[in-house]
Motif scaffolding. Structure first.
Motif, PDB file in Angstrom:
ATOM      1  N   ALA A 126       0.836  -1.205   0.000  1.00  0.00           N
ATOM      2  CA  ALA A 126       0.000   0.000   0.000  1.00  0.00           C
ATOM      3  C   ALA A 126       0.867   1.250   0.000  1.00  0.00           C
ATOM      4  CB  ALA A 126      -0.927  -0.002   1.209  1.00  0.00           C
ATOM      5  N   ALA A 127       1.939   1.233   0.788  1.00  0.00           N
ATOM      6  CA  ALA A 127       2.856   2.376   0.817  1.00  0.00           C
ATOM      7  C   ALA A 127       3.482   2.592  -0.552  1.00  0.00           C
ATOM      8  CB  ALA A 127       3.946   2.147   1.869  1.00  0.00           C
ATOM      9  N   HIS A 128       3.818   1.511  -1.222  1.00  0.00           N
ATOM     10  CA  HIS A 128       4.428   1.624  -2.542  1.00  0.00           C
ATOM     11  C   HIS A 128       3.438   2.189  -3.557  1.00  0.00           C
ATOM     12  CE1 HIS A 128       7.045   0.453  -5.941  1.00  0.00           C
ATOM     13  NE2 HIS A 128       7.986   0.503  -5.033  1.00  0.00           N
ATOM     14  N   GLU A 129       2.174   1.794  -3.447  1.00  0.00           N
ATOM     15  CA  GLU A 129       1.157   2.338  -4.346  1.00  0.00           C
ATOM     16  C   GLU A 129       0.969   3.837  -4.105  1.00  0.00           C
ATOM     17  OE1 GLU A 129      -3.624   1.828  -5.065  1.00  0.00           O
ATOM     18  OE2 GLU A 129      -2.334   0.078  -5.313  1.00  0.00           O
ATOM     19  N   ILE A 130       0.954   4.248  -2.838  1.00  0.00           N
ATOM     20  CA  ILE A 130       0.832   5.677  -2.524  1.00  0.00           C
ATOM     21  C   ILE A 130       2.026   6.446  -3.064  1.00  0.00           C
ATOM     22  CG2 ILE A 130       0.712   7.364  -0.641  1.00  0.00           C
ATOM     23  CD1 ILE A 130      -0.727   5.158   1.001  1.00  0.00           C
ATOM     24  N   LEU A 131       3.212   5.863  -2.948  1.00  0.00           N
ATOM     25  CA  LEU A 131       4.416   6.507  -3.479  1.00  0.00           C
ATOM     26  C   LEU A 131       4.281   6.765  -4.973  1.00  0.00           C
ATOM     27  CD1 LEU A 131       7.405   7.417  -3.145  1.00  0.00           C
ATOM     28  CD2 LEU A 131       8.044   5.035  -3.635  1.00  0.00           C
TER      29      LEU A 131
END
Length: 452
Positions: A126-131
């Motif tokens: 999820a953090a990678h998608e937000i990035l």
């Protein structure tokens, strides 16, 4: 296939829904008998109330002959133990949800030593998608194919948008860019568009193209692509930790607000280049005092959906350029888009997509394997990437001579680093990456499935 799902929380329930609809024999295991009863009644699966790491419970669930066990309980150690027991009993493949940041750095070791087929970390993904969204702020969602060569971006057609009323077939010639609109959400309808399709106000369109082409396209549309340099994160959970570390590593200034003092102190020690504030993220006065009016993006990551929504709505009133909202309840997404919160991230959906891709890959291990799978248009359509194998009988055949299914689009072919937007005379060759967009009821498992 025979599949066991241990843990029927938010992720487990979504997996049960997806996998059972695809015709697999599913057994759900959870310690809560009421949850089991609900799953059995809702999804027409088998259910067992008990400890998923128990030898006797797994034998009752059929682990000795199971093709796959997926452990997605709230405890990493229990998930790993479930997979170890399953492998000893004879289960062919195992997947564990592993969320602890300390374990995240040992995934390769655990897969090798514990026999895990796959380890998934919803918070990290999820953090990678937000990035990706922060790096491409003109989009409300960004996915990638072909090891990052191709982006799939989701864009809302607002009032007065230059694409309103323009035929898709005109885009390449008018704007001199190579992009493809591959799916459209219009109200409750999902459309796989032809060249004659014309976007309308409030449509959500999905575009595939290399990142450089997309950036050029948005620039020519006159849509400002302001680089995000400052981000305020509300909430200090695992996603916030991963995201803050990622953002700081690429030089973005991050301010993180966490209500729990002990957790805030821990984050302050772990995140050397991040300013951590101990305070209530729902306190508008605090947000103003900490500079919400001066940041380029706000990301709401508390553990409560309603809090994230309220904070995001407030951020919108302060003219924050980019507002990203974490929501676990997928049924709320439609309501949120109606009130202007378009940029939604759901960790459980990200993980469900990854696991579903693996499940389909197991079914056709000798065919054209699925490399990537994304549920798009509120789960009503899928974007998939296949590697063309020698089993595909239409290798070298012009696309115009293939009997492609309706409601399906060959979006892109990647051959030796070259990106091809396929026309009738183009062909699919051995080793090509082929990106396909289709309605979800097609449930594509192999490249052969595109043929009617």
């Amino acid at each position: 296939m025979n599949i066991i799902i241990v843990g029927c929380g938010k992720v487990g329930e979504l997996l049960t829904s997806y996998i059972s609809k695809e015709g697999h024999d599913v057994v759900v295991v959870d310690t809560d008998s009421q949850i089991i009863d609900d799953a059995v009644n809702e999804y027409d699966v088998m259910g067992i109330a008990g400890n998923g790491a128990s030898n006797s419970v797994q034998l009752e669930a059929g682990a000795a002959n199971a093709d796959l066990l997926i452990a997605v309980t709230a405890q990493d150690e229990l998930n790993i133990m479930c997979c170890l027991v399953a492998r000893k009993l004879g289960t062919k493949h195992t997947i564990a949800r592993v969320r602890n940041p300390e374990y995240a750095e040992q995934i390769s070791f655990m897969r090798r030593e514990f026999g895990l087929s796959m380890a998934v970390n919803p918070e990290y993904d999820a953090a990678h998608e937000i990035l990706r969204i922060i790096q491409f702020p003109a989009a409300i969602k960004v996915d990638t194919f072909a090891k990052g060569r191709i982006d799939l971006v989701e864009v809302k057609i607002d009032e007065g948008h230059p694409l309103c009323g323009r035929r898709l077939s005109e885009l390449t010639s008018v704007y001199n860019v190579n992009i493809l609109v591959c799916a459209v959400r219009r109200g409750d309808e999902v459309i796989i568009p032809s060249g004659d399709f014309m976007p309308e106000e409030n449509d959500i369109i999905h575009i595939t193209a290399p990142h450089s082409e997309l950036a050029a396209f948005f620039k020519k549309l006159g849509i400002a692509e302001k680089r995000i340099r400052t981000v305020m994160i509300i909430g200090g959970g695992k996603i916030a930790f991963f995201l803050a570390r990622m953002l700081a590593s690429i030089g973005i200034e991050v301010k993180l607000i966490e209500s729990d003092r002990e957790r805030a102190e821990t984050l302050s020690e772990q995140l050397e280049h991040v300013m951590v504030i101990n305070g209530d993220g729902t306190d508008s006065d605090l947000l103003i005092e900490e500079g919400i009016d001066r940041v380029d993006a706000t990301v709401t990551l508390t553990g409560i959906d309603e809090e994230n929504i309220i904070i995001s709505m407030f951020a919108g009133t302060r003219s924050v350029d980019k507002v990203i909202t974490k929501v676990n309840r997928f049924d709320m997404v439609k309501m949120l888009t109606s009130i202007g919160l378009d940029c939604i991230v759901s960790p459980k959906n990200i993980i469900a997509n990854n696991i579903l891709r693996y499940v389909r890959g197991l079914e056709n291990s000798a065919g054209s394997s699925i490399q990537t799978l994304y549920k798009i248009v509120d789960g009503k359509a899928e974007a998939l990437e296949f590697i063309a194998a020698d089993s595909f009988e239409f290798l070298g055949v012009p696309i115009k001579d293939m009997r492609l299914k309706k409601n399906l689009l060959l979006a892109c072919i990647i051959r030796g680093g070259k990106i091809i937007y396929p026309h009738g005379s183009d062909t699919i060759e051995l080793g090509d990456s082929v990106i396909v967009v289709a309605k979800s009821d097609e449930a594509l498992r192999d490249l052969e499935d595109i043929i009617d």
